[in-house]
Motif scaffolding. Structure first.
Motif, PDB file in Angstrom:
ATOM      1  N   ARG A   1       0.800  -1.231   0.000  1.00  0.00           N
ATOM      2  CA  ARG A   1       0.000   0.000   0.000  1.00  0.00           C
ATOM      3  C   ARG A   1       0.828   1.275   0.000  1.00  0.00           C
ATOM      4  O   ARG A   1       0.312   2.343  -0.352  1.00  0.00           O
TER       5      ARG A   1
ATOM      6  N   SER B   1      -5.258   5.070  -5.593  1.00  0.00           N
ATOM      7  CA  SER B   1      -6.604   4.768  -5.094  1.00  0.00           C
ATOM      8  C   SER B   1      -7.198   3.520  -5.721  1.00  0.00           C
ATOM      9  O   SER B   1      -8.051   2.858  -5.134  1.00  0.00           O
TER      10      SER B   1
ATOM     11  N   ARG C   1      -4.832   0.313  -4.071  1.00  0.00           N
ATOM     12  CA  ARG C   1      -4.823   0.137  -2.619  1.00  0.00           C
ATOM     13  C   ARG C   1      -5.909  -0.821  -2.111  1.00  0.00           C
ATOM     14  O   ARG C   1      -5.621  -1.710  -1.289  1.00  0.00           O
TER      15      ARG C   1
END
Length: 475
Positions: free
Chosen positions: A397, A402, A405
């Motif tokens: 991560r 976006s 993740r």
């Protein structure tokens, strides 16, 4: 001693792609495609690279960046029992095995590049290759190729590897594109494209297991995963990079170069040789080289083509030599230049049998490399999923966008179950075929599950209480 890092993101990606591309895409990929049904192999290969290769590559990058060390140091410093250090040792061994045979082919390419200017192989390409492919002459060119490789590695990560690949990789892409445009205009190019690109489901259904094992081995070979190369390169990455983005970029660029190489090779095989399987492993040096003898400006075209292959070969060979060099520098604090010279001498010794004996070369370049890299990647996946576990997810991560993740949890459990089981299935298929044992896919699947499931349970329960030994803090 301060440890080297990549100067830029593009530097790392180009170096990683250079490691992945190499002779695997330009020499081995067309040969393996031709021997496994053309388009049937291509489709299977694409599926494995995207579906299995990218998650596996990501597992390798996670381990490398988490540790900032070579394969042996990574498993020694991170959480888990010390028995995992053996996997790191196998990676170092695999890299030496790889460059021992790879440098032989690199020597062939170097020789053909030089001889293109005189047309030495034009008159009788088959006889010429038979005369120079093994023996003292092959060994001498192998040594010269290794000297070039060692000099680049000796300079270091930023000044040597990164600077070199930043120049070579764009050059490879431009030259291959120009060659593909030229190949499109050859007389039987359409037949080459038909064999290469038109999906043959009937062939795949009849030859599923051999195509699958060959495609899996090729995917691991071209992505440089399973042997510790990407783990070592990832150990030089800074923490603000998105590993999912980097892994995807490496795989896509690698695929692009491989497909582009096929668009050059297959039109030539159908236009100037006796079909796609003509020449086998030597197709690049017999069928393709022979094509240049019949063409206007053949010397120039031959030199251009083999320059592309030579650049690709060098970008891969430096990544292979970097693994044992990084191991000795990290673990024992030796000076890089001295270690590189020592490893050069070792690889000359281990590479000599491949240069002098065709049977040794064929076994090492085929089954041995595929089996070692498959086992290595299975180990990386199991380790990242069940030993690092939450730490692997955390590393995944860092810097991820976006879109990537939220997929961290899915990725972890996929590399801990589905993907290694698939690779183990391929490993057993290849091993049983090598041993001359005839089995169907269901029998191989049963053997795979009987091996994999107990092993997953064992790792999960034996490692779950092991404290973390990570050498760097994790914010």
């Amino acid at each position: 001693m301060a440890r080297d890092t990549w100067a830029s993101r593009i530097g790392f990606i180009l170096a990683a792609v250079g490691s992945a591309v190499g002779l695997g895409n330009i020499w081995r990929f067309p040969w393996m495609t031709a021997q496994n049904g053309g388009s049937a192999f291509l489709v299977t290969y694409l599926f494995i690279v995207i579906g299995v290769g990218v998650p596996g590559l990501l597992a390798t990058l996670v381990i490398g960046r988490r540790s900032n060390l070579n394969p042996v140091g990574a498993f020694k410093s991170l959480k888990g029992s010390r028995s995992w250090v053996l996997l790191g040792g196998i990676c170092v061994l695999t890299s030496i095995v790889l460059i021992s045979f790879y440098s032989v082919v690199g020597g062939w390419v170097l020789r053909y590049f030089i001889e293109s200017f005189t047309g030495a192989y034009f008159a009788q390409p088959g006889a010429h290759f038979e005369a120079i492919n093994y023996g003292m002459s092959a060994f001498q060119y192998q040594v010269v190729f290794l000297i070039i490789t060692a000099l680049i590695v000796m300079i270091g990560v930023r000044e040597g590897i990164e600077t070199t690949t930043k120049v070579m990789m764009p050059g490879i892409a431009v030259l291959l594109t120009a060659m593909a445009i030229w190949a499109f205009r050859q007389p039987n190019a359409a037949q080459g494209y038909q064999f290469y690109l038109a999906f043959d489901g009937q062939y795949l259904s009849k030859n599923f297991l051999p195509v699958l094992s060959s495609a899996a081995g090729q995917a691991l070979f071209t992505l440089s995963i399973g042997g510790g190369t990407m783990l070592t390169y990832a150990s030089y990455i800074e923490e603000d990079r998105s590993l999912p983005f980097d892994a995807s970029s490496i795989a896509i660029l690698n695929l692009g170069i491989g497909v582009l190489a096929g668009l050059v090779v297959f039109p030539l095989l159908f236009s100037y040789a006796d079909g796609p399987t003509s020449g086998g492993p030597g197709a690049l040096f017999v069928s393709i080289a022979g094509a240049f003898a019949n063409l206007p400006a053949g010397k120039f075209l031959g030199a251009t083509f083999f320059l592309v292959v030579l650049l690709a070969a060098i970008t891969s060979s430096i990544s292979m030599l970097e693994i044992p060099v990084a191991f000795l520098v990290d673990e024992f604090g030796f000076e890089r230049s001295k270690v590189t010279r020592g490893m050069f001498l070792l690889v000359v010794a281990t590479g000599a049998p491949n240069a002098f004996n065709a049977e040794v070369f064929s076994f090492v370049a085929g089954h041995l490399v595929s089996l070692l890299m498959t086992l290595g990647l299975i180990g990386f996946m199991f380790y990242a999923a069940w030993v690092l576990g939450p730490d692997a997810v955390e590393e995944y991560r860092k810097g991820a966008g976006s879109l990537a993740r939220p997929l961290a949890g899915v990725w972890r459990y996929a590399i801990g179950s589905v993907f290694p089981i698939f690779l183990l299935f391929s490993f057993y298929t290849d091993s049983l075929s090598l041993a001359g044992v005839s089995v169907n896919s269901m029998e191989v699947l049963v053997i795979t599950l009987l091996t994999a499931v107990p092993f997953i349970i064992f790792i999960h329960w034996s490692e779950r209480e092991t404290p973390s030994k990570a050498i760097k803090s994790t914010d």
